[in-house]
Design an enzyme around this catalytic site. Structure first.
Site, PDB file in Angstrom:
ATOM      1  N   LYS A  92      -1.581  -5.418   7.718  1.00 23.32           N
ATOM      2  CA  LYS A  92      -2.733  -6.320   7.627  1.00 23.32           C
ATOM      3  C   LYS A  92      -3.987  -5.575   8.070  1.00 23.32           C
ATOM      4  CE  LYS A  92       0.123 -10.334   7.826  1.00 23.32           C
ATOM      5  NZ  LYS A  92       0.785 -11.374   8.583  1.00 23.32           N
ATOM      6  N   GLY A  93      -4.807  -5.294   7.068  1.00 20.23           N
ATOM      7  CA  GLY A  93      -5.942  -4.407   7.288  1.00 20.23           C
ATOM      8  C   GLY A  93      -6.841  -4.795   8.441  1.00 20.23           C
ATOM      9  N   THR A 143      -0.176   1.035   7.129  1.00 21.07           N
ATOM     10  CA  THR A 143      -0.067  -0.050   6.155  1.00 21.07           C
ATOM     11  C   THR A 143       0.170  -1.356   6.903  1.00 21.07           C
ATOM     12  OG1 THR A 143       1.299  -0.987   4.387  1.00 21.07           O
ATOM     13  CG2 THR A 143       2.382   0.579   5.841  1.00 21.07           C
ATOM     14  N   THR A 157       0.841  -1.185   0.000  1.00 19.40           N
ATOM     15  CA  THR A 157       0.000   0.000   0.000  1.00 19.40           C
ATOM     16  C   THR A 157       0.883   1.244   0.000  1.00 19.40           C
ATOM     17  OG1 THR A 157      -1.736  -1.133   1.173  1.00 19.40           O
ATOM     18  CG2 THR A 157      -1.556   1.210   1.608  1.00 19.40           C
ATOM     19  N   ILE A 199     -13.154  -5.008   2.178  1.00 15.71           N
ATOM     20  CA  ILE A 199     -12.666  -3.645   2.395  1.00 15.71           C
ATOM     21  C   ILE A 199     -11.650  -3.694   3.524  1.00 15.71           C
ATOM     22  CG2 ILE A 199     -13.343  -1.347   3.231  1.00 15.71           C
ATOM     23  CD1 ILE A 199     -15.996  -1.786   1.673  1.00 15.71           C
ATOM     24  N   GLY A 200     -10.506  -3.076   3.309  1.00 15.14           N
ATOM     25  CA  GLY A 200      -9.442  -3.096   4.320  1.00 15.14           C
ATOM     26  C   GLY A 200      -9.439  -1.826   5.153  1.00 15.14           C
ATOM     27  N   ASP A 201      -8.307  -1.582   5.788  1.00 14.07           N
ATOM     28  CA  ASP A 201      -8.181  -0.433   6.695  1.00 14.07           C
ATOM     29  C   ASP A 201      -7.997   0.896   5.967  1.00 14.07           C
ATOM     30  OD1 ASP A 201      -5.612  -1.743   5.978  1.00 14.07           O
ATOM     31  OD2 ASP A 201      -4.791   0.065   6.904  1.00 14.07           O
TER      32      ASP A 201
HETATM   33  N1  ASP Z   1      -3.447  -2.427   4.658  1.00 18.15           N
HETATM   34  C1  ASP Z   1      -3.720  -2.918   3.344  1.00 18.15           C
HETATM   35  C2  ASP Z   1      -4.966  -3.772   3.391  1.00 18.15           C
HETATM   36  O1  ASP Z   1      -5.103  -4.573   4.284  1.00 18.15           O
HETATM   37  C3  ASP Z   1      -2.597  -3.706   2.743  1.00 18.15           C
HETATM   38  C4  ASP Z   1      -1.220  -3.072   2.847  1.00 18.15           C
HETATM   39  O2  ASP Z   1      -1.010  -2.178   3.644  1.00 18.15           O
HETATM   40  O3  ASP Z   1      -0.315  -3.488   2.109  1.00 18.15           O
HETATM   41  O4  ASP Z   1      -5.777  -3.650   2.521  1.00 18.15           O
END
Ligand code: ASP
Length: 316
Positions: free
Chosen positions: A234-235, A232, A182, A211-213
């Site tokens: 693990k969402g 960034t 990200t 949908i992530g963070d």
């Molecule tokens: N945080 C992002 C998600 O989980 C992935 C990432 O940061 O690479 O969508």
């Protein structure tokens, strides 16, 4: 105090022996984007413009997991998402984009041209068409590297369907390469105006519709009058810990410095291997912290400090 800027290209399990052909183009892209951001701050552009500009550049770079270069869903499609916010708490977010060139600019349009904060999927794309933003065929966003990443993730069944499991095991590093990530940028000007922007393709082999963070205000992205934060990692872990908002809250309610607040959140509130962030405070302090092996990152301040790094360093 002077201006300050920090940006990231993703945190994860980045091997220490990352080959030069994988490391160097990413470092070069970070340098180029940092230069663009610094030039914009020197030209007295507003932090909101600066973070949008920098994230657009990062989105256009196929080496990062956002815009062109977004990782693929389990169906082999892209679903991009982004969020932007400033110290007045104006914010905009988008999810589920399949064809918009620069998700971050659409997030800004949501912020400025709608009564809402967050648009997703068909509605977001209809809004994009209405606003005349640049779109491309999906194939533009799908790189050969990401087709291979998805194949490997599927072969080793790396995204768990059962989200009650303790961890989305290795999802960020699903290709065993782990150097995609990200992107995000935070900036503050000499008047203490702040902005944060984050953009992503999400996780390799994610479920369609996940949908992530990143687009969630207070999780992957947040700004108020104290600081601006872009996270960034693990969402799902970042959402649970409301990472970006907690950094701001610790400053606001506990009087912690930016550095202390970010260290507390990254070390105490999220599990090891899940989280990284870049942040700036209204007084021009910068922090770039992670509990993963590394985080692609860069920063600069008006007093001449500048840094580009991947693995832990003294300033982390
Ligand atoms: N945080 C992002 C998600 O989980 C992935 C990432 O940061 O690479 O969508």
């Amino acid at each position: 105090m002077g201006w300050a800027i920090a940006l990231h290209g993703g945190a994860g399990d980045i091997p220490l022996d990352l080959p030069p052909e994988r490391r160097e183009p990413r470092e070069a892209a970070l340098r180029q984007c940092l230069d663009i951001g610094v030039a914009a701050l020197k030209a007295k552009r507003a932090p909101l413009d600066v973070v949008e500009l920098v994230v657009r550049e990062l989105e256009n770079c196929p080496h990062f997991n956002a815009g062109r270069g977004s990782v693929l869903t389990s169906q082999g499609t892209v679903e991009m998402e982004a969020c932007i916010m400033d110290n007045t708490k104006k914010c905009g977010a988008v999810s589920g984009l399949t064809n918009v060139m620069n998700a971050i600019s659409l997030a800004r349009l949501v912020m400025e041209k709608t009564p809402h904060i967050y648009l997703a999927f068909e509605g977001a794309e209809a809004f994009a068409r209405e606003q005349g933003v640049e779109t491309m065929d999906q194939s533009h966003f799908i790189t050969l590297e990401n087709i291979e990443r998805l194949k490997q993730a599927k072969e080793s069944n790396r995204v768990q369907v059962d989200y009650t499991q303790p961890i989305l095991k290795e999802t960020i590093v699903a290709d065993g390469e782990s150097q995609v990530g990200t992107v995000g940028c935070v900036a503050v000007d000499v008047h203490g105006n702040l902005a944060a922007a984050t953009s992503t393709g999400g996780l390799v082999n994610k479920m369609v519709g996940r949908i992530g963070d990143t687009p969630i205000i207070g999780a992957g992205t947040y700004a108020n009058s104290f600081c601006a934060v872009s996270a960034t990692g693990k969402g799902e872990a970042i959402i649970r810990a409301t990472v970006a908002r907690d950094v701001a809250a610790l400053m606001e309610y506990k009087g912690l410095s930016l550095q202390e607040a970010a260290a507390y959140v990254v070390e105490k509130c999220t599990s090891k291997g899940t989280t990284g962030l870049v942040a700036v405070s209204c007084t021009g302090e910068i922090t770039m912290q992670f509990n993963t092996t590394g985080m692609f990152r860069a920063c600069a301040t008006e007093d001449g400090h500048s840094e580009i790094a991947i693995w832990p360093s003294l300033s982390s």
